[in-house]
Design an enzyme around this catalytic site. Sequence first.
Site, PDB file in Angstrom:
ATOM      1  CB  SER A 124       2.878  10.234   1.081  1.00 42.83           C
ATOM      2  OG  SER A 124       2.187   9.106   1.577  1.00 42.83           O
ATOM      3  CD  GLU A 126      -1.720   6.608   3.213  1.00 38.00           C
ATOM      4  OE1 GLU A 126      -2.892   6.814   2.867  1.00 38.00           O
ATOM      5  OE2 GLU A 126      -1.366   5.620   3.860  1.00 38.00           O
ATOM      6  CE1 TYR A 148       1.182  12.453   5.920  1.00 39.18           C
ATOM      7  CE2 TYR A 148       0.724  10.983   4.080  1.00 39.18           C
ATOM      8  CZ  TYR A 148       1.629  11.634   4.893  1.00 39.18           C
ATOM      9  OH  TYR A 148       2.962  11.490   4.667  1.00 39.18           O
ATOM     10  NE  ARG A 182       7.917   5.131  10.071  1.00 42.00           N
ATOM     11  CZ  ARG A 182       7.240   5.934   9.270  1.00 42.00           C
ATOM     12  NH1 ARG A 182       7.352   7.257   9.394  1.00 42.00           N
ATOM     13  NH2 ARG A 182       6.446   5.451   8.331  1.00 42.00           N
TER      14      ARG A 182
HETATM   15  P1  GDP Z   1       1.008   4.906   7.252  1.00 40.98           P
HETATM   16  O1  GDP Z   1       0.966   3.812   6.214  1.00 40.98           O
HETATM   17  O2  GDP Z   1       1.781   6.093   6.811  1.00 40.98           O
HETATM   18  O3  GDP Z   1      -0.324   5.251   7.780  1.00 40.98           O
HETATM   19  O4  GDP Z   1       1.902   4.308   8.450  1.00 40.98           O
HETATM   20  P2  GDP Z   1       1.481   3.597   9.824  1.00 40.98           P
HETATM   21  O5  GDP Z   1       2.716   2.904  10.289  1.00 40.98           O
HETATM   22  O6  GDP Z   1       0.859   4.567  10.775  1.00 40.98           O
HETATM   23  O7  GDP Z   1       0.366   2.536   9.408  1.00 40.98           O
HETATM   24  C1  GDP Z   1       0.647   1.465   8.527  1.00 40.98           C
HETATM   25  C2  GDP Z   1      -0.527   0.506   8.522  1.00 40.98           C
HETATM   26  O8  GDP Z   1      -0.588  -0.158   9.793  1.00 40.98           O
HETATM   27  C3  GDP Z   1      -1.888   1.176   8.325  1.00 40.98           C
HETATM   28  O9  GDP Z   1      -2.651   0.409   7.431  1.00 40.98           O
HETATM   29  C4  GDP Z   1      -2.515   1.119   9.732  1.00 40.98           C
HETATM   30  O10 GDP Z   1      -3.941   1.070   9.699  1.00 40.98           O
HETATM   31  C5  GDP Z   1      -1.942  -0.183  10.230  1.00 40.98           C
HETATM   32  N1  GDP Z   1      -1.973  -0.339  11.697  1.00 40.98           N
HETATM   33  C6  GDP Z   1      -2.482  -1.403  12.361  1.00 40.98           C
HETATM   34  N2  GDP Z   1      -2.387  -1.221  13.679  1.00 40.98           N
HETATM   35  C7  GDP Z   1      -1.797  -0.013  13.874  1.00 40.98           C
HETATM   36  C8  GDP Z   1      -1.420   0.709  15.049  1.00 40.98           C
HETATM   37  O11 GDP Z   1      -1.631   0.275  16.177  1.00 40.98           O
HETATM   38  N3  GDP Z   1      -0.796   1.925  14.854  1.00 40.98           N
HETATM   39  C9  GDP Z   1      -0.551   2.419  13.588  1.00 40.98           C
HETATM   40  N4  GDP Z   1       0.092   3.611  13.466  1.00 40.98           N
HETATM   41  N5  GDP Z   1      -0.919   1.758  12.468  1.00 40.98           N
HETATM   42  C10 GDP Z   1      -1.528   0.559  12.595  1.00 40.98           C
END
Ligand code: GDP
Length: 318
Positions: A124, A126, A148, A182
Site C-alpha cells: 500500500s 501507506e 496499517y 468498494r
Molecule cells: P485510505 O487512504 O486507505 O485511508 O482510504 P479512505 O478512503 O478510508 O480514506 C481516504 C482519505 O479520505 C483519508 O485521508 C481520510 O482521512 C479521508 N476521509 C475524509 N473523510 C472521510 C470519511 O468520512 N471516511 C473515510 N474512510 N475517509 C475519510
Amino acid sequence: MPATRAFVTGASGQDGSYLAERLIADGVEVHALTLSGEVPAFLPADVVVHRGDLTDVAATRALLADLAPDEVYNLAALSSVAASWEDPDRSASVNGGAAVALLESAWQVSQAHDKQVAFIQCSSAEIFGEPAQSPQSEDTPLRPVNPYGAAKAYAHLMTGVYRSRGLHASSMVLYNHESPRRSPRFVTRKITSTVAAIARGRADSLVLGNLDARRDFGWAPDYVDAMVRAARHAQADDYVVATGKSHSVREFVAAAFQHAGVRDWEPMVHTDPSLLRPTDPTDLTGDFSRARTVLGWKPSVSFHEIVARMVDADLVEP
Ligand code: GDP
C-alpha cells in the site's frame, strides 16, 4: 499442461472479486480463502472457497501444502486505515505477521514441489506515510504514519527478503483504487452512495472528516491486472501501481455532486472532527514508471470517469 492453480486470500473484498473473475476468465483454477461466515458478495461460482483465518498459520500452511498452487495472491488485510487505530495488534498480525507466514508457506511449496510459486503481496501507498518526495517510486524511503502502514511496510520488506531467498515474490505498492464494489467504509464510496441518496431525495447531508487529504485514485480492475502481470513476469520485483495524479477528497465530493446533477450542494457537506485520524498522510501520489516499462501496465480510467461510474452504480441501487 495442467491448468494453473491460484490461491487468493481476502477474496471477499473488492479486489478479490475482480481478481477471481479475471483468473477464471484466464482458465485458472481459483482457490479462495475467506474468513469464516463471510458470504463473498461478487465471487464467481467457479471459485473453490475455503473458510479460514489467515492468522491461523498452521491451518493455512496445511491448506497451501495440500493445494500446492502456482500463484499466491495475498489480498487479505484489515484494509481500513481508520480501523487500524482501533485495533493495532490485529492490524500487525493480519497485515504483517500473517503475510510473512504465507510467504514462508509459499516458499515451502516451491521447495517441496521443486517449482516456481509466484507470490503477490498487496502492499500500500501507506508504507510511505508522509514522504519527502512526490510522486513516490519503489525507491522512496518507507515512513509509515499509522498502524496499517507500519504493518504493510513489514510485509513489503519481508517480500523482498523472500525474493532474495529465491521465491518469485513481488510486492505491489497499490495506491487507492476504487469501484462500485468498494465498501462504504472508504471515503469514495461513502461519498458516491450518499450523493446518490441525496440526488434521490433520501438523504440531506454528507458528513466527512479530512477534506484536504489528497489521494491518487485509480480503477480497481486495473490494479488487479497489474497483480496478474507481475505474477506472470519472468522476474519478481516491487511495483508502484498508481495513476500519477492526486485529487483531494473535496474534489471527489465536487465531482460526485456535479455528476449526479445536484446543485448548491456546499451547505449539505459537513465535517465531523471525530472522523479525523490521529495522523493522516496529506498527499500520496505514485510514479508507476516501472510498472509501465517492465509490465506494460498503465491506468485505463480517468478520475472523472471513476467518479461517474461509481455515482451511476449508486444511482441505480434499489
Ligand atoms: P485510505 O487512504 O486507505 O485511508 O482510504 P479512505 O478512503 O478510508 O480514506 C481516504 C482519505 O479520505 C483519508 O485521508 C481520510 O482521512 C479521508 N476521509 C475524509 N473523510 C472521510 C470519511 O468520512 N471516511 C473515510 N474512510 N475517509 C475519510
